[in-house]
Design an enzyme around this catalytic site. Structure first.
Site, PDB file in Angstrom:
ATOM      1  N   GLY A  82       1.145  -1.254  -0.260  1.00 12.29           N
ATOM      2  CA  GLY A  82      -0.115  -0.153  -0.244  1.00 12.29           C
ATOM      3  C   GLY A  82       0.401   1.105   0.043  1.00 12.29           C
ATOM      4  O   GLY A  82       2.276   1.079   0.560  1.00 12.29           O
ATOM      5  N   LYS A 105       4.354  12.383  -3.769  1.00 16.86           N
ATOM      6  CA  LYS A 105       4.844  10.970  -2.773  1.00 16.86           C
ATOM      7  C   LYS A 105       5.816  11.565  -1.957  1.00 16.86           C
ATOM      8  O   LYS A 105       6.226  12.511  -2.682  1.00 16.86           O
ATOM      9  CB  LYS A 105       5.748  10.083  -4.133  1.00 16.86           C
ATOM     10  N   ASP A 117       8.881   5.914   7.892  1.00 11.85           N
ATOM     11  CA  ASP A 117       8.131   7.251   8.189  1.00 11.85           C
ATOM     12  C   ASP A 117       7.677   7.555   7.070  1.00 11.85           C
ATOM     13  O   ASP A 117       7.358   9.070   7.192  1.00 11.85           O
ATOM     14  CB  ASP A 117      10.178   8.284   7.795  1.00 11.85           C
ATOM     15  N   GLY A 118       7.596   7.243   6.355  1.00 10.62           N
ATOM     16  CA  GLY A 118       6.869   8.302   5.556  1.00 10.62           C
ATOM     17  C   GLY A 118       7.172   9.589   4.066  1.00 10.62           C
ATOM     18  O   GLY A 118       5.882  10.170   3.841  1.00 10.62           O
ATOM     19  N   ARG A 168       3.298  13.605  -7.991  1.00 10.04           N
ATOM     20  CA  ARG A 168       3.859  12.878  -9.442  1.00 10.04           C
ATOM     21  C   ARG A 168       1.959  12.339 -10.410  1.00 10.04           C
ATOM     22  O   ARG A 168       0.981  12.533  -9.470  1.00 10.04           O
ATOM     23  CB  ARG A 168       3.805  11.092  -9.135  1.00 10.04           C
ATOM     24  N   ARG A 175      -2.331  -1.337  -9.410  1.00  9.69           N
ATOM     25  CA  ARG A 175      -0.790  -1.824  -9.976  1.00  9.69           C
ATOM     26  C   ARG A 175      -1.233  -3.329 -10.061  1.00  9.69           C
ATOM     27  O   ARG A 175      -2.535  -3.721  -9.560  1.00  9.69           O
ATOM     28  CB  ARG A 175       0.183  -2.128  -8.602  1.00  9.69           C
ATOM     29  N   ASP A 240       4.362  -5.052  -7.661  1.00 13.62           N
ATOM     30  CA  ASP A 240       3.645  -3.069  -6.938  1.00 13.62           C
ATOM     31  C   ASP A 240       3.571  -1.929  -7.615  1.00 13.62           C
ATOM     32  O   ASP A 240       3.597  -1.041  -7.733  1.00 13.62           O
ATOM     33  CB  ASP A 240       3.751  -3.475  -5.236  1.00 13.62           C
ATOM     34  N   ASN A 241       4.849  -2.726  -8.724  1.00 13.38           N
ATOM     35  CA  ASN A 241       5.938  -1.628  -9.344  1.00 13.38           C
ATOM     36  C   ASN A 241       5.170  -2.115 -11.126  1.00 13.38           C
ATOM     37  O   ASN A 241       5.817  -1.084 -11.725  1.00 13.38           O
ATOM     38  CB  ASN A 241       7.235  -0.987  -8.811  1.00 13.38           C
TER      39      ASN A 241
HETATM   40  P1  AMP Z   1       9.275   0.541  -3.448  1.00  9.66           P
HETATM   41  O1  AMP Z   1      10.247   0.003  -3.888  1.00  9.66           O
HETATM   42  O2  AMP Z   1       9.208   2.495  -3.265  1.00  9.66           O
HETATM   43  O3  AMP Z   1       7.736   0.716  -4.403  1.00  9.66           O
HETATM   44  O4  AMP Z   1       7.917   1.125  -1.757  1.00  9.66           O
HETATM   45  C1  AMP Z   1       7.771  -0.133  -1.575  1.00  9.66           C
HETATM   46  C2  AMP Z   1       6.743  -0.388  -0.194  1.00  9.66           C
HETATM   47  O5  AMP Z   1       6.984   0.699   0.999  1.00  9.66           O
HETATM   48  C3  AMP Z   1       5.824   0.699  -0.401  1.00  9.66           C
HETATM   49  O6  AMP Z   1       4.219   0.455   0.107  1.00  9.66           O
HETATM   50  C4  AMP Z   1       5.379   1.720  -0.557  1.00  9.66           C
HETATM   51  O7  AMP Z   1       4.719   3.181  -0.107  1.00  9.66           O
HETATM   52  C5  AMP Z   1       6.438   1.639   0.822  1.00  9.66           C
HETATM   53  N1  AMP Z   1       7.653   2.713   1.549  1.00  9.66           N
HETATM   54  C6  AMP Z   1       9.242   2.993   1.115  1.00  9.66           C
HETATM   55  N2  AMP Z   1       9.543   3.649   2.186  1.00  9.66           N
HETATM   56  C7  AMP Z   1       8.808   3.745   2.192  1.00  9.66           C
HETATM   57  C8  AMP Z   1       8.962   4.743   3.416  1.00  9.66           C
HETATM   58  N3  AMP Z   1       9.947   5.470   3.712  1.00  9.66           N
HETATM   59  N4  AMP Z   1       8.036   5.039   4.403  1.00  9.66           N
HETATM   60  C9  AMP Z   1       7.421   4.676   4.403  1.00  9.66           C
HETATM   61  N5  AMP Z   1       6.430   3.534   3.103  1.00  9.66           N
HETATM   62  C10 AMP Z   1       7.481   3.323   2.694  1.00  9.66           C
HETATM   63 MG    MG Z   2       6.786   0.846  -5.173  1.00 10.84          MG
END
Ligand code: AMP
Ligand code: MG
Length: 471
Positions: A82, A105, A117-118, A168, A175, A240-241
């Site tokens: 998510g 984002k 940390d979001g 974005r 996805r 998920d990507n």
């Molecule tokens: P990504 O590798 O960027 O495609 O992210 C994979 C998953 O990790 C997704 O569910 C993102 O929302 C989550 N995610 C990545 N970085 C963070 C972050 N800094 N804080 C919270 N969730 C993250």
């Molecule tokens: Mg992703």
């Protein structure tokens, strides 16, 4: 930010998302606004403020939410991912009548953040900004960058980094993993609602779940062939990507190849080379098979029948990819018609490029500009044993082969070493390299005064072997 929102995703069953406003930040400052894209979305560029992009002000009509999805990460099933650090502000209808998502984002923690940390830091935000806009200019479907802002807050990764947010834009953020999340919960109603939504939004001609699957297979075959044609390595092709729309999404440890080599990998966490350049078509098919499994129950009530139907659809991927790949690489040789020996001609060139460790972009550009790549394919006799066959084939081609060659072979791509030095400069407060890179990459097929500099492959000391995940 003044936009006319119409938020169809927010009208889907509530279990597909979690309503979540962006979390305000300390000191927002704009880094960039994509005025052309803003106008396409019916947004007056001057109305795009730092406060709106950083999430301190939610625009009127937005209905911010974090989307639920799951996914296979490096082949391993993760039942709940998510949007952990992104919020969908809402949707607008663009000047072509297309519905587009606007997402922030790096907008703070959500119900899906797990331990994260979001947040995002400036480096990956600028990388995604530059590479996604370059991809668009190269004519390959992609999410876009509307704006970026710094937050005035510190984000901790390998060390303290400046925080940033990317606005974005996507045809949608749905996805493969969005379907997987609902299928894994046995939520047939939710799956049906998502399927209907995705069909209406992306493939209105598609009939039912099977029609959707077939359309996504075709779109992904086109997309990955496009990547291959410019030497792009996504780096994290997790389910998920991978979008349903067929747009490139989530530019993490991605990069364009310099020297041509099929096994090239960029992500430091991709230790087995799962997402290497040459594996991308196979991985796309693997991901599509996960989409097919998620949709099985909607394809046919009888599981055996559904599996047979889905397998037949998946069998369509290889020929669709091969056709798109041939079309793209033919054009790179100046060819628009098909002849039997074309595939062997292309492969013959790629093999020589690989042996000579020739620069991918510059070799093809040399074919377009001078017709002579002998300095790049430098192994003794390699060029001489290939060129006459190509020249003879080109001579049988009607029309303006020079125009075909130039339009298929960019002079500039976002070279990894330029992206890395741009990020270093920006972290130090100098956004000049970012703006110059954006300017050159906006016209990748033109030869401008700065082209030779930006077309230059990395010197040995400049080479970036891996892009760290550091997101
Ligand atoms: P990504 O590798 O960027 O495609 O992210 C994979 C998953 O990790 C997704 O569910 C993102 O929302 C989550 N995610 C990545 N970085 C963070 C972050 N800094 N804080 C919270 N969730 C993250
Ligand atoms: Mg992703």
């Amino acid at each position: 930010m003044r936009a006319t929102f119409d938020n169809s995703y927010a009208r889907l069953p509530e279990r597909l998302f979690a309503r979540q406003a962006p979390v305000p930040v300390k000191n927002p400052a704009l880094v960039a606004v994509n005025a052309g894209l803003a106008r396409e979305l019916g947004i007056e560029p001057d109305s795009i403020t730092a406060a709106a992009i950083a999430g301190n002000e939610v625009p009127a009509g937005a209905d911010p939410l974090a989307q639920l999805y799951a996914g296979h990460q490096f082949g391993n099933w993760v039942p709940q991912l998510g949007d952990g650090r992104a919020v969908l502000l809402g949707e607008v209808i663009d000047s072509h009548g297309q519905r587009r998502d606007i997402q922030l984002k790096g907008a703070g923690r959500t119900a899906f953040s797990r331990g994260g940390d979001g947040r995002a830091w400036l480096g990956p935000v600028l990388r995604e900004y530059v590479v996604s806009e370059a991809m668009h200019a190269l004519g390959i479907p992609t999410t876009r960058a509307l704006a970026a802002a710094t937050t005035g807050e510190t984000v901790y990764r390998e060390g303290p980094m400046p925080g940033a947010v990317l606005a974005r834009v996507a045809a949608s953020h749905i996805r493969v993993g969005t379907f997987q999340a609902l299928a894994a919960r046995g939520d047939t109603e939710g799956l049906k609602a998502l399927t209907d939504h995705a069909i209406a939004r992306h493939y209105p001609q598609a009939e039912g779940a099977l029609g959707l699957l077939q359309a996504v297979i075709a779109a992904q075959a086109r997309l990955v062939a496009g990547w291959m044609s410019v030497g792009f390595i996504h780096g994290v092709m997790n389910t998920d990507n991978m979008t349903i729309s067929g747009e490139t999404i989530d530019y993490g440890p991605c990069a364009f190849m310099d020297e041509y080599h099929g096994a090239t990998v960029f992500s430091s966490i991709d230790r087995t080379g799962r997402y290497a350049y040459q594996n991308q078509p196979d991985i796309a098919l693997w991901n599509l098979a996960q989409l097919a499994s998620a949709l099985l129950g909607l394809i046919d009530a009888d599981e055996t029948a559904a599996t047979q139907i889905a397998t037949a659809a998946l069998d369509g991927f290889a020929p669709a990819f091969q056709a798109e790949w041939l079309r793209r690489f033919r054009a790179k040789l100046g060819l628009t018609r098909a002849e039997d020996g074309d595939s062997a001609l292309i492969v013959g060139l790629l093999q020589r490029m690989s042996t000579s460790r020739a620069d991918f972009t510059n070799t093809f550009r040399a074919l377009a500009v001078t017709g002579d790549a002998s300095e790049l394919i430098a192994d003794a006799g390699a060029w001489e044993s290939w060129a006459p066959g190509w020249q003879a084939r080109l001579a049988r081609e009607p029309g303006d082969t020079a125009a075909t060659l130039r339009a298929a072979n960019p002079a500039v791509i976002p070279r990894n070493h330029r992206v890395e030095t741009m990020i270093e400069a920006a972290v130090g407060g100098d956004f000049g390299p970012f703006h110059r890179l954006m300017e050159v990459l906006a016209k990748p097929f033109d030869d401008g005064p700065d082209t030779p500099d930006y077309a230059r492959p990395p010197a040995p000391g400049e080479r970036v072997r891996q892009t760290f995940c550091g997101t």
